[in-house]
Design a protein around this motif. Sequence first.
Motif, PDB file in Angstrom:
ATOM      1  N   GLN A  58      -6.337  -2.344   2.990  1.00  0.00           N
ATOM      2  CA  GLN A  58      -5.808  -1.113   3.592  1.00  0.00           C
ATOM      3  C   GLN A  58      -4.291  -1.158   3.768  1.00  0.00           C
ATOM      4  N   ASP A  59      -3.791  -2.218   4.388  1.00  0.00           N
ATOM      5  CA  ASP A  59      -2.361  -2.285   4.692  1.00  0.00           C
ATOM      6  C   ASP A  59      -1.535  -2.515   3.429  1.00  0.00           C
ATOM      7  N   THR A  60      -0.329  -1.948   3.454  1.00  0.00           N
ATOM      8  CA  THR A  60       0.620  -2.097   2.352  1.00  0.00           C
ATOM      9  C   THR A  60       1.728  -3.060   2.787  1.00  0.00           C
TER      10      THR A  60
ATOM     11  N   TYR B 148       2.451 -15.511  -8.282  1.00  0.00           N
ATOM     12  CA  TYR B 148       1.630 -16.431  -9.054  1.00  0.00           C
ATOM     13  C   TYR B 148       1.458 -15.916 -10.480  1.00  0.00           C
ATOM     14  N   ALA B 149       1.546 -16.812 -11.456  1.00  0.00           N
ATOM     15  CA  ALA B 149       1.446 -16.430 -12.856  1.00  0.00           C
ATOM     16  C   ALA B 149      -0.001 -16.202 -13.283  1.00  0.00           C
ATOM     17  N   ARG B 150      -0.934 -17.001 -12.771  1.00  0.00           N
ATOM     18  CA  ARG B 150      -2.314 -16.935 -13.244  1.00  0.00           C
ATOM     19  C   ARG B 150      -3.193 -15.941 -12.481  1.00  0.00           C
ATOM     20  N   ILE B 151      -2.761 -15.538 -11.322  1.00  0.00           N
ATOM     21  CA  ILE B 151      -3.506 -14.522 -10.580  1.00  0.00           C
ATOM     22  C   ILE B 151      -2.551 -13.370 -10.294  1.00  0.00           C
ATOM     23  N   PRO B 152      -3.042 -12.179 -10.241  1.00  0.00           N
ATOM     24  CA  PRO B 152      -2.123 -11.035 -10.083  1.00  0.00           C
ATOM     25  C   PRO B 152      -1.738 -10.766  -8.625  1.00  0.00           C
ATOM     26  N   PHE B 153      -1.351 -11.818  -7.914  1.00  0.00           N
ATOM     27  CA  PHE B 153      -0.997 -11.653  -6.500  1.00  0.00           C
ATOM     28  C   PHE B 153       0.438 -12.095  -6.241  1.00  0.00           C
ATOM     29  N   GLU B 154       1.018 -11.433  -5.273  1.00  0.00           N
ATOM     30  CA  GLU B 154       2.285 -11.876  -4.710  1.00  0.00           C
ATOM     31  C   GLU B 154       1.963 -12.380  -3.307  1.00  0.00           C
ATOM     32  N   ALA B 155       2.446 -13.566  -2.966  1.00  0.00           N
ATOM     33  CA  ALA B 155       2.132 -14.174  -1.673  1.00  0.00           C
ATOM     34  C   ALA B 155       3.366 -14.162  -0.778  1.00  0.00           C
ATOM     35  N   TRP B 156       3.179 -13.645   0.435  1.00  0.00           N
ATOM     36  CA  TRP B 156       4.226 -13.685   1.451  1.00  0.00           C
ATOM     37  C   TRP B 156       3.832 -14.760   2.452  1.00  0.00           C
ATOM     38  N   ASN B 157       4.660 -15.789   2.568  1.00  0.00           N
ATOM     39  CA  ASN B 157       4.378 -16.912   3.465  1.00  0.00           C
ATOM     40  C   ASN B 157       5.186 -16.788   4.747  1.00  0.00           C
ATOM     41  N   TYR B 158       4.483 -16.959   5.851  1.00  0.00           N
ATOM     42  CA  TYR B 158       5.095 -16.906   7.181  1.00  0.00           C
ATOM     43  C   TYR B 158       4.835 -18.241   7.868  1.00  0.00           C
ATOM     44  N   GLY B 159       5.869 -19.079   7.982  1.00  0.00           N
ATOM     45  CA  GLY B 159       5.723 -20.333   8.720  1.00  0.00           C
ATOM     46  C   GLY B 159       5.890 -20.044  10.198  1.00  0.00           C
ATOM     47  N   PHE B 160       4.866 -20.332  10.998  1.00  0.00           N
ATOM     48  CA  PHE B 160       4.937 -19.981  12.414  1.00  0.00           C
ATOM     49  C   PHE B 160       4.313 -21.074  13.269  1.00  0.00           C
TER      50      PHE B 160
ATOM     51  N   TYR C 241      -1.516 -12.034   0.824  1.00  0.00           N
ATOM     52  CA  TYR C 241      -1.527 -11.803  -0.620  1.00  0.00           C
ATOM     53  C   TYR C 241      -1.592 -10.310  -0.900  1.00  0.00           C
ATOM     54  N   PHE C 242      -0.727  -9.864  -1.814  1.00  0.00           N
ATOM     55  CA  PHE C 242      -0.691  -8.456  -2.219  1.00  0.00           C
ATOM     56  C   PHE C 242      -1.083  -8.337  -3.679  1.00  0.00           C
ATOM     57  N   ASN C 243      -1.858  -7.293  -3.998  1.00  0.00           N
ATOM     58  CA  ASN C 243      -2.189  -7.025  -5.396  1.00  0.00           C
ATOM     59  C   ASN C 243      -1.056  -6.214  -6.030  1.00  0.00           C
ATOM     60  N   ASP C 244      -1.241  -5.836  -7.297  1.00  0.00           N
ATOM     61  CA  ASP C 244      -0.193  -5.101  -8.008  1.00  0.00           C
ATOM     62  C   ASP C 244       0.050  -3.701  -7.457  1.00  0.00           C
ATOM     63  N   ALA C 245      -0.890  -3.181  -6.653  1.00  0.00           N
ATOM     64  CA  ALA C 245      -0.707  -1.875  -6.016  1.00  0.00           C
ATOM     65  C   ALA C 245      -0.009  -2.019  -4.656  1.00  0.00           C
ATOM     66  N   ASP C 246       0.483  -3.225  -4.344  1.00  0.00           N
ATOM     67  CA  ASP C 246       1.181  -3.523  -3.081  1.00  0.00           C
ATOM     68  C   ASP C 246       0.293  -3.362  -1.857  1.00  0.00           C
ATOM     69  N   THR C 247      -1.008  -3.602  -2.020  1.00  0.00           N
ATOM     70  CA  THR C 247      -1.974  -3.543  -0.923  1.00  0.00           C
ATOM     71  C   THR C 247      -2.427  -4.969  -0.603  1.00  0.00           C
TER      72      THR C 247
END
Length: 179
Positions: A110-112, A129-141, A154-160
């Motif tokens: 749901q969230d973008t 990631y090259a092998r999976i269609p995800f962009e990962a945002w890492n938050y060290g906390f 992790y976000f898919n190509d639709a930015d969801t």
Amino acid sequence: MTDRRLPLSQPSSRRARSLLAAVVLASAALSGCASLLQPPVQPGESEEQVLERLGRPSNVYQDGNTRLFEYAAGAFGQYQYMARIGADRRLVSYQQVWTIENFRAIRVKQDTKEDVLRRVGRPTEITRYARIPFEAWNYGFKESGVWNSQMTVYFNDADTVEKVENGPDPRFDDSRFRF
């Protein structure tokens, strides 16, 4: 032969000066600690006061009729703060946003990216990631104020949001350097 010892009053005056210096230093140090325990800004303060005390935000996000001022943690920071400024240009709230509650509130499928930015701000690092269609945002906390954790969104190509994972923060994993 003459007695070259100092009169009794001089050593005690040195002690008094040393004691006075110690008291002055201790009181200066303690007064600094007292200011650290107070929040840097209070709800109701004007936007100008917030900017004067906190400085220029690293990012500003529009959220309805309010704006969020993000104060980024930096490369090894584990806390990130946001100041919410109301339509009347006054501070509504000032919060540390990298909390387990805020990360749990991220809605998968749901969230973008914009929703995540408004909830927890920008990440510590972004990986594609090259092998999976995800962009990962890492938050060290700092999870529960104790554990060095990393939340990954992790976000898919639709930015969801596709998924959210929590684990140990590799930036603080000293086992990588053992031989």
